[in-house]
Design a protein around this motif. Structure first.
Motif, PDB file in Angstrom:
ATOM      1  N   ARG A 159       0.853  -1.191   0.000  1.00  0.00           N
ATOM      2  CA  ARG A 159       0.000   0.000   0.000  1.00  0.00           C
ATOM      3  C   ARG A 159       0.883   1.234   0.000  1.00  0.00           C
ATOM      4  O   ARG A 159       1.871   1.295   0.721  1.00  0.00           O
ATOM      5  CB  ARG A 159      -0.905   0.011   1.224  1.00  0.00           C
ATOM      6  N   ASP A 216       1.560   5.216   0.830  1.00  0.00           N
ATOM      7  CA  ASP A 216       1.044   6.135   1.827  1.00  0.00           C
ATOM      8  C   ASP A 216       0.117   7.138   1.144  1.00  0.00           C
ATOM      9  O   ASP A 216       0.113   7.276  -0.081  1.00  0.00           O
ATOM     10  CB  ASP A 216       2.162   6.802   2.627  1.00  0.00           C
ATOM     11  N   GLY A 217      -0.704   7.793   1.924  1.00  0.00           N
ATOM     12  CA  GLY A 217      -1.714   8.690   1.372  1.00  0.00           C
ATOM     13  C   GLY A 217      -1.138   9.817   0.540  1.00  0.00           C
ATOM     14  O   GLY A 217      -1.687  10.188  -0.499  1.00  0.00           O
ATOM     15  N   ALA A 234      -0.137   8.423  -2.859  1.00  0.00           N
ATOM     16  CA  ALA A 234      -1.353   8.135  -3.630  1.00  0.00           C
ATOM     17  C   ALA A 234      -1.930   9.423  -4.225  1.00  0.00           C
ATOM     18  O   ALA A 234      -2.326   9.461  -5.391  1.00  0.00           O
ATOM     19  CB  ALA A 234      -2.395   7.444  -2.751  1.00  0.00           C
ATOM     20  N   ARG A 291      -6.674   8.219  -6.627  1.00  0.00           N
ATOM     21  CA  ARG A 291      -6.225   8.062  -5.232  1.00  0.00           C
ATOM     22  C   ARG A 291      -7.209   7.238  -4.418  1.00  0.00           C
ATOM     23  O   ARG A 291      -6.831   6.541  -3.492  1.00  0.00           O
ATOM     24  CB  ARG A 291      -5.994   9.422  -4.583  1.00  0.00           C
ATOM     25  N   ARG A 341      -5.989   4.084  -2.175  1.00  0.00           N
ATOM     26  CA  ARG A 341      -6.156   4.110  -0.721  1.00  0.00           C
ATOM     27  C   ARG A 341      -7.581   4.477  -0.327  1.00  0.00           C
ATOM     28  O   ARG A 341      -7.839   5.556   0.205  1.00  0.00           O
ATOM     29  CB  ARG A 341      -5.183   5.107  -0.092  1.00  0.00           C
ATOM     30  N   ASP A 361      -9.162   3.475   2.113  1.00  0.00           N
ATOM     31  CA  ASP A 361      -9.230   3.641   3.566  1.00  0.00           C
ATOM     32  C   ASP A 361      -8.865   5.061   3.997  1.00  0.00           C
ATOM     33  O   ASP A 361      -9.276   5.509   5.061  1.00  0.00           O
ATOM     34  CB  ASP A 361      -8.319   2.627   4.259  1.00  0.00           C
ATOM     35  N   VAL A 362      -8.135   5.781   3.167  1.00  0.00           N
ATOM     36  CA  VAL A 362      -7.746   7.157   3.469  1.00  0.00           C
ATOM     37  C   VAL A 362      -8.688   8.150   2.794  1.00  0.00           C
ATOM     38  O   VAL A 362      -9.154   9.094   3.418  1.00  0.00           O
ATOM     39  CB  VAL A 362      -6.288   7.428   3.019  1.00  0.00           C
TER      40      VAL A 362
END
Length: 78
Positions: free
Chosen positions: A39, A41-42, A45, A58, A62, A64-65
């Motif tokens: 994954r 990182d935000g 992304a 994005r 991610r 989840d972010v």
């Protein structure tokens, strides 16, 4: 990750390297992350999204972010 893989496939090797560099990473790192299904990182992304002009979402990288991808309006039939 599928959108990133598809996007990279549309670019020449030199363009792939330039895209990765603009996003603040290397094509080697992107390839490794794709192969190991790591994954991002935000922040990365977000940069991958921005540098691809939205072709790499994005929200796909991610969710989840950034949450689920926004729904696109359906085209109206003529």
């Amino acid at each position: 990750m599928i959108t990133l893989r598809k996007y990279l496939a549309t670019l020449s090797p030199d363009d792939q390297a330039a895209y990765a560099e603009r996003a603040g990473t290397t094509i080697g790192y992107l390839r490794k992350a794709l192969s190991k299904r790591q994954r991002f990182d935000g922040a990365l992304a977000r940069r991958l999204d921005e540098e691809s002009g939205g072709a790499v979402c994005r929200h796909d990288l991610r969710p989840d972010v950034f949450g689920p991808a926004p729904k696109r309006p359906k085209a109206k039939a003529a």
